[in-house]
Design a protein around this motif. Structure first.
Motif, mmCIF file in Angstrom:
data_model
loop_
_atom_site.group_PDB
_atom_site.id
_atom_site.type_symbol
_atom_site.label_atom_id
_atom_site.label_comp_id
_atom_site.label_asym_id
_atom_site.label_seq_id
_atom_site.Cartn_x
_atom_site.Cartn_y
_atom_site.Cartn_z
ATOM 1 N N GLU A 137 9.778 -5.284 -7.974
ATOM 2 C CA GLU A 137 8.454 -5.201 -7.326
ATOM 3 C C GLU A 137 8.687 -4.804 -5.875
ATOM 4 O O GLU A 137 9.406 -5.495 -5.154
ATOM 5 C CB GLU A 137 7.737 -6.559 -7.340
ATOM 6 N N LEU A 138 8.099 -3.690 -5.498
ATOM 7 C CA LEU A 138 8.191 -3.251 -4.101
ATOM 8 C C LEU A 138 6.813 -3.476 -3.470
ATOM 9 O O LEU A 138 5.828 -2.819 -3.834
ATOM 10 C CB LEU A 138 8.583 -1.772 -4.074
ATOM 11 N N LEU A 139 6.747 -4.441 -2.570
ATOM 12 C CA LEU A 139 5.467 -4.788 -1.933
ATOM 13 C C LEU A 139 5.328 -3.920 -0.680
ATOM 14 O O LEU A 139 5.985 -4.184 0.328
ATOM 15 C CB LEU A 139 5.464 -6.284 -1.544
ATOM 16 N N THR A 140 4.498 -2.892 -0.753
ATOM 17 C CA THR A 140 4.442 -1.951 0.377
ATOM 18 C C THR A 140 3.523 -2.456 1.493
ATOM 19 O O THR A 140 3.705 -2.110 2.644
ATOM 20 C CB THR A 140 3.930 -0.571 -0.071
ATOM 21 N N ARG A 176 4.249 0.436 13.736
ATOM 22 C CA ARG A 176 5.684 0.609 13.521
ATOM 23 C C ARG A 176 6.277 -0.312 12.465
ATOM 24 O O ARG A 176 7.298 0.006 11.863
ATOM 25 C CB ARG A 176 6.434 0.327 14.833
ATOM 26 N N ILE A 177 5.649 -1.482 12.281
ATOM 27 C CA ILE A 177 6.216 -2.480 11.364
ATOM 28 C C ILE A 177 5.089 -3.142 10.559
ATOM 29 O O ILE A 177 3.918 -2.852 10.771
ATOM 30 C CB ILE A 177 7.017 -3.570 12.128
ATOM 31 N N GLY A 178 5.454 -4.011 9.640
ATOM 32 C CA GLY A 178 4.464 -4.813 8.909
ATOM 33 C C GLY A 178 4.135 -4.275 7.535
ATOM 34 O O GLY A 178 3.520 -4.973 6.725
ATOM 35 N N SER A 179 4.503 -3.005 7.263
ATOM 36 C CA SER A 179 4.313 -2.456 5.914
ATOM 37 C C SER A 179 5.428 -1.452 5.659
ATOM 38 O O SER A 179 6.091 -1.006 6.604
ATOM 39 C CB SER A 179 2.940 -1.769 5.786
#
Ligand code: NIG
Ligand code: FE
Length: 418
Positions: A11-14, A371-374
């Motif tokens: 599972e890749l949580l984008t 830039r980050i968080g996803s």
């Protein structure tokens, strides 16, 4: 630096999608089953189904890493920590177990004051070494960015000592550290009888200097019973804004003081704690862009029954984030997975809500969501892999660390496998 092709993500949580997440959108994790990531230098080049990413031209030459069936998500963004302190306060922990309250211990010279005394006696080197060791532990638990506050110096040389330590640690990496000036943590002992003179010092000298020297991006105030009043916090945060620092507020942890409304008035990035808010506060927060940063580690560690009304905040449409509040007095944990467990069992957040609150919404509260968080093309390759089959098992298994790999800007900074 090689390009990386990362596969074996069951599972890749984008976390792709709207920012910030409110209401039902907080549950949207953008999951790709059998996903893959292609990484070039410090950025994500592509993310998607494995069979598609593998076919990309750049994937052929990339170094391959098969995670063998992990859940992969953006590295946690811990948006509220007091990273730099020299020692635990395990003695107070024991006193509380025997019946003393946090506020009683503080009134008797313990609490934040005890850590302030210890910081003033510590060398910069000792502080750096201890904070560095804690940072490595953050990484081991899947965190890739943290916010860090000053506030345990409370005189100019010692506030500077902490802010310089934060700057040094950020330069040394591996984690990114976003600095916050918390000169208004408590009234320091030398100003006990004249708190407004201390506020004068903050607004006339310390805040302008911190801002001009680029030592912090945010300015926080502990606005609560036993700390600063709303009028004092207003002066401090209005000055901070005028100097280019973005306000944050420690609000309504022990008593409802009106700090939430102040946070909205000064357009704070975040109002943190919120255990004591009422329905009107919830409605006001939901209509604002102030992030509600919930810190369930505090009530857990202090053994207090009160929790922030997370469900009501989410259902009203507030922007909810989660953080550790890592500090020696109320929440000595570096573990975001533990915070997720507490958010689920104590705040009644779903595992999906907790993960979004600990990644994309936390990034928004630090103004870092571009830039980050996803996990999206163009963003930093900051990610955490967990040795579980289903993302819900991350909070489900509490008290163990199942993070098997952490990558920060394309560099593996923690791995349990060769
Ligand atoms: O966020 N409440 C103020 N600051 C910290 C506690 C700091 C301490 O006790 O050392 C907090 O809980
Ligand atoms: Fe705090």
């Amino acid at each position: 630096m090689p390009d990386w092709l990362i596969t074996g993500c069951s599972e890749l949580l984008t976390l792709r999608g709207s920012v910030p997440r409110r209401g039902r959108a907080l549950r949207e994790l953008g999951i790709i089953s059998d996903g893959a990531l292609l990484i070039r230098e410090d950025r994500i080049l592509a993310v998607g189904k494995r069979h598609k990413v593998e076919r990309l031209r750049e994937a052929r030459k990339a170094e391959k890493r098969d995670l063998g069936g992990c859940v992969v998500l953006p590295g946690f963004v811990d948006s509220h920590t007091h990273l730099v302190f020299p020692a635990s306060r395990a003695d107070e922990y024991e006193q509380r177990i025997s019946g003393k309250t946090y506020e009683e211990i503080a009134r008797n010279g313990g609490g934040i004051r005890a850590t302030v005394n210890a910081v003033r006696r510590s060398s910069p080197k000792a502080l750096l070494e201890r904070a560095g060791a804690h940072l490595r532990e953050f990484a081991v638990h899947g965190t890739t960015t943290i916010e860090a506050k000053s506030g345990y110096g409370l005189d100019w040389p010692n506030e500077l000592k902490i802010l310089c330590a934060v700057q040094q640690l950020h330069q040394d990496q591996p984690l990114d550290i976003v600095p916050t000036f918390l000169g208004a943590h408590i009234v320091p002992p030398e100003y006990r009888k004249r708190p407004d003179a201390f506020v004068d010092l903050l607004v006339r000298a310390w805040i302008p200097t911190v801002a001009t020297a680029g030592l912090a991006e945010f300015c926080d105030v502990f606005c609560d019973r036993g700390a600063f009043t709303v009028p004092q916090a207003r002066r401090i945060l209005n000055t901070a804004r005028a100097c280019g620092l973005v306000p944050r507020v420690h609000a309504e942890q022990f008593a409802r003081t009106g700090a939430t409304w102040l946070a909205i008035e000064v357009q704070a990035a975040s109002a943190d704690h919120l255990e004591k808010i009422n329905r009107a506060d919830i409605r006001a927060l939901a209509l604002s862009n102030v992030v509600c940063t919930l810190l369930p580690g505090c009530s857990f560690h202090l053994g207090l029954p009160h929790h922030a009304p997370a469900r009501e905040l989410i259902e009203a449409g507030g922007i909810v984030a989660l953080a550790t509040d890592f500090n020696p007095g109320t929440s000595p944990t570096v573990s975001m997975p533990m915070i997720l467990s507490l958010a689920c069992s104590q705040l009644h957040m779903t595992p999906a809500e907790a993960i979004a609150a600990a990644t994309i919404n936390a990034a928004y509260s630090l103004r870092q969501h571009g830039r980050i968080g996803s996990l999206e093309a163009g963003k930093y390759a900051d990610l955490a892999a967990f040795d579980v089959a289903d993302y819900r098992e991350i909070p489900y298994y509490f008290g163990v660390n199942l993070c098997s790999m952490t990558m920060k800007r394309g560099v593996i900074i923690h791995s349990t496998k060769p």
